[in-house]
Motif scaffolding. Structure first.
Motif, PDB file in Angstrom:
ATOM      1  N   ILE A 417      46.496 -69.639  -7.797  1.00 35.57           N
ATOM      2  CA  ILE A 417      47.398 -68.424  -6.491  1.00 35.57           C
ATOM      3  C   ILE A 417      46.248 -68.435  -5.802  1.00 35.57           C
ATOM      4  CG2 ILE A 417      48.407 -66.657  -6.470  1.00 35.57           C
ATOM      5  CD1 ILE A 417      49.303 -66.769  -8.957  1.00 35.57           C
ATOM      6  N   VAL A 418      44.964 -68.365  -5.831  1.00 31.52           N
ATOM      7  CA  VAL A 418      44.221 -67.566  -4.850  1.00 31.52           C
ATOM      8  C   VAL A 418      43.880 -68.843  -3.892  1.00 31.52           C
ATOM      9  CG1 VAL A 418      41.800 -67.320  -4.125  1.00 31.52           C
ATOM     10  CG2 VAL A 418      43.044 -65.639  -6.227  1.00 31.52           C
ATOM     11  N   LYS A 419      44.226 -70.194  -4.552  1.00 35.90           N
ATOM     12  CA  LYS A 419      43.741 -71.053  -3.811  1.00 35.90           C
ATOM     13  C   LYS A 419      45.067 -71.449  -2.779  1.00 35.90           C
ATOM     14  CE  LYS A 419      41.431 -74.875  -7.132  1.00 35.90           C
ATOM     15  NZ  LYS A 419      41.314 -76.132  -7.951  1.00 35.90           N
ATOM     16  N   LEU A 420      46.127 -71.071  -2.651  1.00 40.84           N
ATOM     17  CA  LEU A 420      46.862 -70.799  -1.766  1.00 40.84           C
ATOM     18  C   LEU A 420      46.259 -69.899  -0.615  1.00 40.84           C
ATOM     19  CD1 LEU A 420      50.159 -69.779  -3.741  1.00 40.84           C
ATOM     20  CD2 LEU A 420      49.500 -72.420  -2.866  1.00 40.84           C
ATOM     21  N   LYS A 421      45.398 -69.705  -0.440  1.00 42.77           N
ATOM     22  CA  LYS A 421      44.663 -68.403   0.267  1.00 42.77           C
ATOM     23  C   LYS A 421      44.731 -69.910   2.414  1.00 42.77           C
ATOM     24  CE  LYS A 421      43.301 -64.366  -1.722  1.00 42.77           C
ATOM     25  NZ  LYS A 421      42.159 -63.393  -1.937  1.00 42.77           N
ATOM     26  N   GLY A 422      43.455 -70.596   1.614  1.00 48.15           N
ATOM     27  CA  GLY A 422      43.327 -71.774   2.671  1.00 48.15           C
ATOM     28  C   GLY A 422      44.218 -72.344   3.758  1.00 48.15           C
ATOM     29  N   PRO A 423      45.055 -72.664   3.377  1.00 49.52           N
ATOM     30  CA  PRO A 423      46.617 -73.483   3.755  1.00 49.52           C
ATOM     31  C   PRO A 423      47.230 -72.413   4.654  1.00 49.52           C
ATOM     32  CG  PRO A 423      46.467 -73.869   1.223  1.00 49.52           C
ATOM     33  CD  PRO A 423      45.331 -73.678   1.188  1.00 49.52           C
ATOM     34  N   CYS A 424      47.671 -71.457   3.162  1.00 49.00           N
ATOM     35  CA  CYS A 424      48.850 -70.117   4.286  1.00 49.00           C
ATOM     36  C   CYS A 424      47.661 -69.606   5.734  1.00 49.00           C
ATOM     37  CB  CYS A 424      48.874 -69.261   3.695  1.00 49.00           C
ATOM     38  SG  CYS A 424      49.334 -69.285   2.097  1.00 49.00           S
ATOM     39  N   LEU A 425      46.589 -69.300   5.743  1.00 52.32           N
ATOM     40  CA  LEU A 425      45.735 -69.198   6.460  1.00 52.32           C
ATOM     41  C   LEU A 425      45.589 -70.430   8.327  1.00 52.32           C
ATOM     42  CD1 LEU A 425      43.042 -67.177   5.053  1.00 52.32           C
ATOM     43  CD2 LEU A 425      44.753 -65.922   6.428  1.00 52.32           C
ATOM     44  N   LEU A 476      47.005 -62.444   2.819  1.00 56.73           N
ATOM     45  CA  LEU A 476      46.987 -62.056   1.689  1.00 56.73           C
ATOM     46  C   LEU A 476      46.820 -61.180   0.958  1.00 56.73           C
ATOM     47  CD1 LEU A 476      43.316 -62.483   4.261  1.00 56.73           C
ATOM     48  CD2 LEU A 476      44.188 -64.112   2.767  1.00 56.73           C
ATOM     49  N   LEU A 477      48.069 -60.002   1.555  1.00 59.39           N
ATOM     50  CA  LEU A 477      48.668 -59.212   0.104  1.00 59.39           C
ATOM     51  C   LEU A 477      49.059 -59.936  -0.544  1.00 59.39           C
ATOM     52  CD1 LEU A 477      48.570 -56.436   0.236  1.00 59.39           C
ATOM     53  CD2 LEU A 477      49.913 -56.136   2.032  1.00 59.39           C
ATOM     54  N   LEU A 478      50.296 -60.950   0.378  1.00 62.56           N
ATOM     55  CA  LEU A 478      51.108 -60.958  -0.537  1.00 62.56           C
ATOM     56  C   LEU A 478      50.659 -62.163  -1.726  1.00 62.56           C
ATOM     57  CD1 LEU A 478      53.603 -62.114   2.077  1.00 62.56           C
ATOM     58  CD2 LEU A 478      54.671 -60.376   0.390  1.00 62.56           C
ATOM     59  N   ILE A 479      49.489 -62.439  -1.132  1.00 63.06           N
ATOM     60  CA  ILE A 479      49.354 -63.536  -2.342  1.00 63.06           C
ATOM     61  C   ILE A 479      47.954 -62.829  -3.308  1.00 63.06           C
ATOM     62  CG2 ILE A 479      47.081 -65.159  -2.617  1.00 63.06           C
ATOM     63  CD1 ILE A 479      47.602 -66.299   0.462  1.00 63.06           C
ATOM     64  N   ASP A 480      47.531 -61.144  -2.926  1.00 62.93           N
ATOM     65  CA  ASP A 480      47.063 -60.478  -4.082  1.00 62.93           C
ATOM     66  C   ASP A 480      48.146 -59.905  -5.081  1.00 62.93           C
ATOM     67  OD1 ASP A 480      44.465 -61.080  -3.124  1.00 62.93           O
ATOM     68  OD2 ASP A 480      44.493 -58.839  -1.932  1.00 62.93           O
ATOM     69  N   ILE A 481      49.597 -59.818  -3.919  1.00 67.00           N
ATOM     70  CA  ILE A 481      50.441 -59.160  -4.899  1.00 67.00           C
ATOM     71  C   ILE A 481      50.775 -60.175  -6.118  1.00 67.00           C
ATOM     72  CG2 ILE A 481      53.001 -58.711  -4.412  1.00 67.00           C
ATOM     73  CD1 ILE A 481      52.775 -57.007  -1.603  1.00 67.00           C
ATOM     74  N   GLN A 482      50.666 -61.464  -5.889  1.00 67.75           N
ATOM     75  CA  GLN A 482      51.544 -62.760  -6.986  1.00 67.75           C
ATOM     76  C   GLN A 482      50.529 -62.660  -7.638  1.00 67.75           C
ATOM     77  OE1 GLN A 482      53.787 -63.938  -6.581  1.00 67.75           O
ATOM     78  NE2 GLN A 482      54.680 -62.992  -4.659  1.00 67.75           N
ATOM     79  N   VAL A 483      48.631 -62.158  -7.362  1.00 70.31           N
ATOM     80  CA  VAL A 483      47.443 -62.216  -8.028  1.00 70.31           C
ATOM     81  C   VAL A 483      47.991 -61.018  -9.175  1.00 70.31           C
ATOM     82  CG1 VAL A 483      45.198 -62.331  -8.801  1.00 70.31           C
ATOM     83  CG2 VAL A 483      46.025 -63.645  -7.156  1.00 70.31           C
ATOM     84  N   SER A 484      48.550 -60.274  -8.877  1.00 68.32           N
ATOM     85  CA  SER A 484      47.970 -58.731  -9.158  1.00 68.32           C
ATOM     86  C   SER A 484      49.546 -58.748 -10.514  1.00 68.32           C
ATOM     87  CB  SER A 484      48.528 -57.493  -8.635  1.00 68.32           C
ATOM     88  OG  SER A 484      49.663 -57.428  -8.638  1.00 68.32           O
TER      89      SER A 484
END
Length: 629
Positions: A417-425, A476-484
């Motif tokens: 899931i953390v890998k999604l950060k790159g494409p999203c940004l 980034l917050l949304l991705i952190d929520i998914q990770v948490s």
């Protein structure tokens, strides 16, 4: 040709010339005119003075004409001169005219023999002239004299070119007869801008100074270096005559006598001399104006329309009324806001027909670019299996576990899931880029007010950049929520319970119609080389296959390629080709088409390539990992 109506044409162009000079800008419209070009001391000044029958031009060694002189000759009963820069003052003493030209030249260029492209406009009324407008340009120079700039030759050349390269300009190329015509600076420059010799008129001076036994007969008969408008020979006064104040009228009689008595020129004496040259130029410029007037008029009208359109915005504007200023400012800001909204929403008054922009480009970022970026980070299955194995073992520690621990599953999933950060940004950056570009396009309408344009751009761009920061934080917050928290109860989650159910649904789905994903023209780059290179076909991409047809009527199918085991690879653009290429290949090392290992497909732009890749992605054809940078 010398009729009143025709003379009116020259007067019309004179008035236009004055109008543009008064505006203080060089005319974007190319006025029909005659430019006088020649080397230093080729006799340009003498030719012009002979036309007027007066001495009025500065003389001396080195570069004397340092600014273009727009000389307008007007047939009139009385004789006087006037300058555009001191309107209302009539000069009857031509020595004063010379002094004024020198003073006005020094005013702009300084006294250091520098040059300037700002013209001096001089109008001479006289009963001895035919209506004519000429532009006297600085003499072509080779070596800087005194404190002239070192690049004086280049400066003079550029100034001359600025005038003679215009299609509406006739070139009066003045060449002395006592130099080799092949080395004539004037003809050399004229040839560069008028290779066919269609708008060049040759003038041969100093015929009386040729070596005994030589003559310029071949040149004057237009045989040596032919020009469509021919050559005219003239004999000017010598420096001794000028110093001795020899009368120009006497000089013209002497010139006439020279041609009538010279054995080589006797047969064409009626086509030689200053009066004939003046008559020829009057005819040529009149006809030239008549030919160029229709195109000139339509160009002027289109410019007038655009100026009127601009003026419309200032119609009710009073510079000293603060309320008006505020209203105008509010209107422009409001217009900017409406334009910006329309470009994003997609109902603008100016629809771009050349490329995607505004809302459409942002739409593509979300629907094509973002999924493509996600697949580019597609994981390596072997690597993932190895990671899962290590995660399970590490979580069990010294115990040998029976079941797969949830913690191992979560550790692996979170890492993905953390890998999604790159494409999203990256998507946020692309949207941001397009918004800033849209702002720049919208501020073009404010270009008349540079400060307002700059401020509007700065404020709106600043606001967008502020939102960009917040958007990135939110993403980034949304991705952190998914990770948490990993919700294994979600209906989309494939647990042991619905894995079976899910797979049966998938098989049913594939049985449902083979939907078309995309259609369009593509060039097959590596096939048919023997038959004369690549060929264009109409391609249809469905969820299961890629077919191509002879044309978009889809009657004659050339081939159908199943998508199983296919992947996409980038192909480097070749040095010679303007096309952008990508290739399809089979992961099981089989030939893709007939005996070809790759199927190379070419598009006109990289954007088109990316778009096709995104469509193939939807059909399950992924980019080859080794080819993805």
């Amino acid at each position: 040709t010398g009729s009143v109506g025709m003379d009116g044409l020259i007067e019309l162009v004179n008035r236009l010339q004055d109008a543009f000079a008064a505006l203080g800008q060089s005319c974007l419209l190319e006025l029909p005119q005659i430019a006088v070009v020649g080397g230093q001391s080729a006799g340009k000044s003498s030719v012009l003075e002979n036309f007027v029958s007066r001495d009025f031009l500065p003389r001396g060694a080195g570069i004397v004409t340092r600014r273009p002189l727009v000389l307008q000759l007007v047939t009139a009963e009385t004789e006087f001169a006037e300058f555009l820069h001191c309107k209302g003052r009539k000069f009857t003493d031509f020595d004063e005219v010379r002094q004024e030209i020198e003073a006005e030249t020094d005013r702009v260029t300084g006294v250091n023999k520098g040059i300037s492209a700002v013209p001096i406009n001089l109008r001479i009324y006289s009963p001895y002239v035919l209506s004519l407008t000429l532009i006297d340009l600085p003499g072509i120079t080779k070596v800087p004299v005194g404190d002239q700039p070192a690049d004086i030759e280049q400066q003079v050349r550029e100034m001359i070119m600025q005038f003679i390269s215009r299609e509406n300009c006739l070139i009066l190329a003045v060449t002395p007869a006592n130099t080799d015509l092949a080395n004539s600076d004037a003809l050399k420059l004229a040839k560069e801008v008028d290779p066919q010799g269609l708008r060049t008129i040759g003038v041969i001076t100093k015929l009386d100074l040729m070596d005994e036994g030589t003559d310029a007969r071949e040149i004057l008969e237009n045989k040596l270096l032919p020009l469509r408008r021919g050559y005219v020979g003239v004999v000017n006064r010598s420096q001794k005559d000028i110093d001795g104040k020899k009368d120009i009228k006497a000089a013209l009689l002497a010139e006439r006598k020279f041609f009538l008595s010279h054995p080589s020129y006797r047969h064409m004496a009626d086509r030689m001399g200053t009066p004939y040259l003046q008559k020829v130029l009057n005819e040529q410029i009149t006809n030239h104006i008549r030919e160029t007037l229709p195109a000139f008029r339509s160009k002027l009208q289109s410019q007038l329309l655009s100026v009127e359109h601009e003026v419309e915005g200032f119609k009710h504007f009073k510079p000293d009324d603060p309320a008006r200023k505020t209203k105008a400012l509010l209107q422009m800001v409001q217009q900017f806001s409406v334009d910006f909204e329309k470009r994003i929403e997609g109902s603008g008054d100016q629809v771009d027909t050349l490329e995607l922009s505004g809302g459409a480009k942002i739409n593509r970022v979300f629907h094509e670019r973002f999924p493509f970026e996600l697949v580019k980070m597609e994981f390596n299955e072997k690597e993932l299996r190895r990671e899962i194995s290590y995660a399970i073992k590490n979580i069990h520690g010294i115990r040998t576990g029976l079941f797969t621990p949830d913690m191992a599953f979560e550790a692996i999933v979170k890492k993905q899931i953390v890998k999604l950060k790159g494409p999203c940004l990256k998507s946020v950056d692309l949207v941001m880029q397009e918004l800033i570009s849209t702002v720049k396009k919208c501020t073009k309408k404010l270009a008349t007010y540079p400060r307002l344009c700059e401020e509007t751009e700065r404020i709106v761009a600043g606001y967008i950049r502020d939102r960009e920061e917040r958007t990135k934080e939110q993403v980034l917050l949304l991705i952190d929520i998914q990770v948490s928290y990993i919700n294994t109860n979600h209906e989309d989650f494939i647990g042991f319970a619905n894995a079976q159910q899910r797979s049966s649904k998938v098989s049913k789905k594939s049985a449902v119609g083979n939907q078309v994903i995309r259609k369009g023209w593509l060039t097959i780059n590596n096939i048919g080389i023997m038959k004369g290179g690549s060929k264009e076909y109409w391609f249809v991409l469905t969820a299961e296959s890629l077919s191509w047809y002879k044309d978009d009527e889809e009657k004659e199918k050339k081939y159908m390629l199943p998508l199983d085991n296919l992947k996409v690879r980038d192909v480097e653009k070749s040095f010679m080709s303007s096309k952008h290429i990508f290739a399809l290949f089979n992961t099981e090392q089989r030939n893709v088409y007939k005996d070809y290992r790759f199927l190379e497909l070419a598009c006109d732009s990289q954007e088109e390539v990316d778009s096709w890749k995104a469509s193939l992605l939807r059909a399950g054809v992924y980019p080859d990992k080794s080819a993805v940078s």
